[in-house]
Design an enzyme around this catalytic site. Structure first.
Site: not given
Ligand code: NAP
Length: 241
Positions: A147, A160
């Site tokens: 990501s 995350y």
């Protein structure tokens, strides 16, 4: 003569988290390119929907339920693929979870464990189980779906972000370990993608990346000429959502 519309004909591609979202789009894309997509994830219903879509498009797939946080489950997946196909050409580590938003000091340890165990440990487990098969196949691709949060700060999403920064470091390092085996390990870092993954408040879904955009990046990686190794793709929406 090789079929240029199906450059992956005869290849076996394992995709984790293939029951919806980005993983489903990648599995469909690889099947359209001629690979047999092995669809894995925890929820059989989602995998069956992806398999039905692939069949409708004339492609081949196989379904194996698998939880990437469970080493024995990942080992069983690899064992199944080995005994059914005796080769693996492509592994896409896509399964991932977000997490409750909020400052890290308020995050429950169980949530930290869930995020890190899925997004980082799960990839380690899959590489541990599949790299020997890809080496035996004579080479291939491992594509890790990271990501942009693995390159930037993500306030209120530190766990995350840490999982994806970790995944990037893992990817760059394993790439060097496996290059000599003709395995190209690459990492894709998309910005926000329009899926069920997490709410993206205030973002216009029309401007956001779509799952197929990530699948397109994966297609580019797995159809490179043998001497070419694009190791990282950072994927942004053209217009800020
Ligand atoms: N959407 C975004 O904005 C975005 C942006 C950048 C990167 N990403 C990354 O892209 C990947 C896919 O995201 P997505 O947007 O497609 O999310 P999604 O729609 O929520 O899909 C996630 C997939 O992962 C599977 N999964 C979750 N935990 C698993 C586990 N323990 N074992 C096996 N499979 C598991 C889920 O299936 P089951 O629940 O059935 O197991 C599901 O198929 C993730 O790694 C995510 O971090 C997403």
């Amino acid at each position: 003569m090789s079929d240029t519309t199906r450059p992956l004909a005869g290849q076996i591609a394992v995709v984790t988290g293939a029951g919806r979202g980005i993983g489903a789009a990648i599995a469909r894309k690889l099947a359209r390119l001629g690979a047999t997509s092995v669809l894995s994830g925890r929820t059989r219903g989602g995998l069956e929907s992806t398999a039905a879509a692939i069949a409708q498009e004339g492609g081949q797939s196989d379904i194996v339920e698998c939880d990437v946080t469970d080493l024995s489950s990942v080992n069983l997946l690899a064992k199944h693929v080995d005994s059914r196909f005796a080769r693996v050409d492509i592994l896409v580590n896509n399964a991932g979870i977000g997490g409750a938003g909020g400052p890290l000091h308020q995050l429950a340890p169980e949530i930290w464990d869930q995020i890190l165990n899925t997004n980082l440990r799960g990839v380690y487990y899959c590489i541990r189980s599949f790299a020997p098969l890809i080496i035996r196949t004579g080479g291939g691709h491992i594509v890790n779906i990271s990501s942009i949060a693995g390159k930037n700060a993500l306030p209120n999403g530190a766990a995350y972000s840490a999982s994806k920064w970790g995944l990037n470091g893992l990817s760059y390092s394993v790439a060097e370990e496996l290059r000599a085996h003709k395995i190209r390990v690459s990492v894709v870092c998309p910005g926000s993608v329009h899926t069920e993954f997490s709410p993206h408040p205030g973002k216009d879904p029309e401007r956001m990346l779509q799952p197929d955009d990530v699948a397109h990046a994966v297609q580019m990686l797995v159809t490179q000429a043998p001497q070419s190794f694009a190791s990282e793709v950072v994927l942004r929406p053209t217009l800020k959502p």
